[in-house]
Design a protein around this motif. Structure first.
Motif, PDB file in Angstrom:
ATOM      1  N   PRO A 140      51.490  47.870  53.696  1.00 41.78           N
ATOM      2  CA  PRO A 140      50.801  47.811  52.397  1.00 41.78           C
ATOM      3  C   PRO A 140      51.220  46.603  51.560  1.00 41.78           C
ATOM      4  O   PRO A 140      52.404  46.334  51.382  1.00 41.78           O
ATOM      5  CB  PRO A 140      51.225  49.121  51.728  1.00 41.78           C
ATOM      6  CG  PRO A 140      52.571  49.423  52.315  1.00 41.78           C
ATOM      7  CD  PRO A 140      52.543  48.905  53.728  1.00 41.78           C
ATOM      8  N   LEU A 141      50.217  45.885  51.052  1.00 45.18           N
ATOM      9  CA  LEU A 141      50.445  44.750  50.165  1.00 45.18           C
ATOM     10  C   LEU A 141      49.306  44.698  49.142  1.00 45.18           C
ATOM     11  O   LEU A 141      48.252  45.298  49.348  1.00 45.18           O
ATOM     12  CB  LEU A 141      50.494  43.432  50.944  1.00 45.18           C
ATOM     13  CG  LEU A 141      51.707  43.191  51.845  1.00 45.18           C
ATOM     14  CD1 LEU A 141      51.482  41.960  52.704  1.00 45.18           C
ATOM     15  CD2 LEU A 141      52.980  43.044  51.028  1.00 45.18           C
ATOM     16  N   THR A 142      49.537  43.952  48.070  1.00 48.58           N
ATOM     17  CA  THR A 142      48.502  43.752  47.056  1.00 48.58           C
ATOM     18  C   THR A 142      48.248  42.260  46.908  1.00 48.58           C
ATOM     19  O   THR A 142      49.138  41.511  46.507  1.00 48.58           O
ATOM     20  CB  THR A 142      48.925  44.345  45.697  1.00 48.58           C
ATOM     21  OG1 THR A 142      49.220  45.732  45.856  1.00 48.58           O
ATOM     22  CG2 THR A 142      47.807  44.182  44.679  1.00 48.58           C
ATOM     23  N   MET A 143      47.036  41.825  47.258  1.00 49.05           N
ATOM     24  CA  MET A 143      46.672  40.413  47.158  1.00 49.05           C
ATOM     25  C   MET A 143      46.224  40.099  45.733  1.00 49.05           C
ATOM     26  O   MET A 143      45.596  40.921  45.072  1.00 49.05           O
ATOM     27  CB  MET A 143      45.558  40.075  48.153  1.00 49.05           C
ATOM     28  CG  MET A 143      45.910  40.358  49.594  1.00 49.05           C
ATOM     29  SD  MET A 143      44.678  39.758  50.775  1.00 49.05           S
ATOM     30  CE  MET A 143      45.026  38.002  50.734  1.00 49.05           C
ATOM     31  N   ARG A 144      46.571  38.882  45.296  1.00 55.59           N
ATOM     32  CA  ARG A 144      46.218  38.467  43.941  1.00 55.59           C
ATOM     33  C   ARG A 144      45.227  37.308  44.000  1.00 55.59           C
ATOM     34  O   ARG A 144      45.499  36.268  44.599  1.00 55.59           O
ATOM     35  CB  ARG A 144      47.463  38.031  43.172  1.00 55.59           C
ATOM     36  CG  ARG A 144      47.192  37.752  41.687  1.00 55.59           C
ATOM     37  CD  ARG A 144      48.331  36.970  41.065  1.00 55.59           C
ATOM     38  NE  ARG A 144      49.610  37.633  41.219  1.00 55.59           N
ATOM     39  CZ  ARG A 144      50.062  38.584  40.399  1.00 55.59           C
ATOM     40  NH1 ARG A 144      49.316  38.974  39.384  1.00 55.59           N
ATOM     41  NH2 ARG A 144      51.234  39.132  40.601  1.00 55.59           N
ATOM     42  N   HIS A 145      44.060  37.504  43.385  1.00 57.12           N
ATOM     43  CA  HIS A 145      43.064  36.437  43.268  1.00 57.12           C
ATOM     44  C   HIS A 145      43.514  35.447  42.206  1.00 57.12           C
ATOM     45  O   HIS A 145      44.319  35.772  41.331  1.00 57.12           O
ATOM     46  CB  HIS A 145      41.707  37.040  42.903  1.00 57.12           C
ATOM     47  CG  HIS A 145      40.558  36.094  43.029  1.00 57.12           C
ATOM     48  ND1 HIS A 145      40.226  35.186  42.037  1.00 57.12           N
ATOM     49  CD2 HIS A 145      39.656  35.914  44.027  1.00 57.12           C
ATOM     50  CE1 HIS A 145      39.172  34.497  42.416  1.00 57.12           C
ATOM     51  NE2 HIS A 145      38.804  34.913  43.620  1.00 57.12           N
ATOM     52  N   ARG A 146      42.994  34.247  42.297  1.00 52.49           N
ATOM     53  CA  ARG A 146      43.346  33.214  41.319  1.00 52.49           C
ATOM     54  C   ARG A 146      42.995  33.633  39.894  1.00 52.49           C
ATOM     55  O   ARG A 146      43.666  33.236  38.935  1.00 52.49           O
ATOM     56  CB  ARG A 146      42.631  31.911  41.691  1.00 52.49           C
ATOM     57  CG  ARG A 146      42.880  30.757  40.762  1.00 52.49           C
ATOM     58  CD  ARG A 146      42.295  29.478  41.317  1.00 52.49           C
ATOM     59  NE  ARG A 146      43.214  28.824  42.242  1.00 52.49           N
ATOM     60  CZ  ARG A 146      42.946  27.677  42.882  1.00 52.49           C
ATOM     61  NH1 ARG A 146      41.773  27.098  42.710  1.00 52.49           N
ATOM     62  NH2 ARG A 146      43.832  27.141  43.697  1.00 52.49           N
ATOM     63  N   ASP A 147      41.954  34.478  39.743  1.00 51.05           N
ATOM     64  CA  ASP A 147      41.565  34.921  38.404  1.00 51.05           C
ATOM     65  C   ASP A 147      42.304  36.182  37.960  1.00 51.05           C
ATOM     66  O   ASP A 147      42.030  36.726  36.894  1.00 51.05           O
ATOM     67  CB  ASP A 147      40.051  35.158  38.333  1.00 51.05           C
ATOM     68  CG  ASP A 147      39.597  36.296  39.254  1.00 51.05           C
ATOM     69  OD1 ASP A 147      40.455  36.976  39.860  1.00 51.05           O
ATOM     70  OD2 ASP A 147      38.375  36.501  39.389  1.00 51.05           O
ATOM     71  N   GLY A 148      43.256  36.655  38.791  1.00 50.22           N
ATOM     72  CA  GLY A 148      44.054  37.818  38.423  1.00 50.22           C
ATOM     73  C   GLY A 148      43.597  39.122  39.036  1.00 50.22           C
ATOM     74  O   GLY A 148      44.292  40.139  38.921  1.00 50.22           O
ATOM     75  N   THR A 149      42.440  39.123  39.702  1.00 48.93           N
ATOM     76  CA  THR A 149      41.950  40.341  40.350  1.00 48.93           C
ATOM     77  C   THR A 149      42.882  40.749  41.487  1.00 48.93           C
ATOM     78  O   THR A 149      43.314  39.906  42.280  1.00 48.93           O
ATOM     79  CB  THR A 149      40.535  40.121  40.910  1.00 48.93           C
ATOM     80  OG1 THR A 149      39.673  39.708  39.843  1.00 48.93           O
ATOM     81  CG2 THR A 149      39.993  41.394  41.533  1.00 48.93           C
ATOM     82  N   LEU A 150      43.184  42.040  41.553  1.00 43.23           N
ATOM     83  CA  LEU A 150      44.088  42.555  42.583  1.00 43.23           C
ATOM     84  C   LEU A 150      43.305  43.317  43.638  1.00 43.23           C
ATOM     85  O   LEU A 150      42.351  44.032  43.330  1.00 43.23           O
ATOM     86  CB  LEU A 150      45.142  43.470  41.955  1.00 43.23           C
ATOM     87  CG  LEU A 150      46.021  42.845  40.865  1.00 43.23           C
ATOM     88  CD1 LEU A 150      47.020  43.866  40.356  1.00 43.23           C
ATOM     89  CD2 LEU A 150      46.728  41.597  41.373  1.00 43.23           C
ATOM     90  N   THR A 151      43.718  43.157  44.887  1.00 39.85           N
ATOM     91  CA  THR A 151      43.081  43.844  46.011  1.00 39.85           C
ATOM     92  C   THR A 151      44.151  44.530  46.845  1.00 39.85           C
ATOM     93  O   THR A 151      45.051  43.864  47.382  1.00 39.85           O
ATOM     94  CB  THR A 151      42.299  42.858  46.901  1.00 39.85           C
ATOM     95  OG1 THR A 151      41.336  42.161  46.107  1.00 39.85           O
ATOM     96  CG2 THR A 151      41.584  43.595  48.023  1.00 39.85           C
TER      97      THR A 151
END
Length: 239
Positions: A140-151
């Motif tokens: 499990p990990l949480t990816m961070r978009h450049r605009d701050g959106t988390l996935t």
């Protein structure tokens, strides 16, 4: 054969032909033999070089075809796919990875894989385990978009090797579980609400039961009062 011509007075020219001795032929024969060997060696070298060049061309074509096939497989994936070097740097990505990070491919390649997660140390530990064990599943990990959106994602990764068995890097695929986690959170919320409603229903049943008991007791008391003597009558009986 040696041929010679000489003038003869009164007769004109005479032509003489004679077979040379073996000794006289030796230098020319040696030269011809050497020339033949040299031509044979040169022809062999040309053929060998041509064969090697053709093999190299075929090998390069096969490598390019394999690379193109691998690229098509990577790009066909709907989930984020990435290859990671033994140093933890991104070697290649697909379009899905570009979308989930908001970073162009040329900026992603060569950077540290862990830079695009909310917990970089956990990401580093993940690919370290993959290199150590050969693979990891549902990490499990949480990816961070450049605009701050988390996935929210679950990573599956495995090492890939060259023909000699040397580890070249990791192939990692992330499965987006954001919607799944949101659904699980909603289900947990609903379950909590159901538990609250169940507790309220139990309380209501208890309250209603107690109220019904009080009503029944009140009716019983009223019923018994019908048979109790009046206060004045009880005093006269005592006299």
């Amino acid at each position: 054969m040696l041929v010679s011509a000489a003038p003869v007075p009164g007769l004109g020219w005479t032509v003489t032909a004679a077979m040379p001795s073996a000794t006289a032929l030796a230098p020319a024969d040696t030269f011809q033999r050497t020339l033949g060997i040299s031509l044979g060696v040169a022809l062999f070298l040309v053929l060998a070089f041509t064969a090697l060049a053709w093999r190299f061309v075929r090998h390069r074509a096969a490598e390019q075809a394999a690379a193109q096939y691998a690229r098509s497989l990577i790009e066909a994936g709907l989930d984020p796919l990435v290859t990671i070097s033994p140093e933890g740097e991104i070697a290649d990505v697909n379009e899905a990875t570009i979308k989930v990070t908001g970073v162009p491919r040329e900026e992603l390649i060569g950077t540290d894989f862990s830079d695009y997660f909310t917990e970089p140390d956990q990401a580093k530990e993940g690919y370290r385990l993959a290199f150590e064990q050969g693979s990891v599943t549902d990490y499990p990990l949480t990816m961070r978009h450049r605009d701050g959106t988390l996935t929210e994602v679950l990573y599956n990764a495995a090492v890939y090797r060259d023909s000699g068995g040397k580890v070249l890097g990791l192939f990692a695929a992330a499965r987006d579980v954001t919607e799944t986690k949101l659904a699980q959170a909603e289900l947990a919320k609903q379950a909590k609400e159901l538990d609250r409603l169940a507790d309220l229903e139990r309380f209501q049943r208890l309250a209603i039961g107690r109220e019904l008991k009080m009503i029944a007791l009140k009716r019983e008391m009223e019923y018994l009062k019908q048979f109790a003597p009046a206060e004045g009558e009880e005093s006269r009986e005592e006299y």
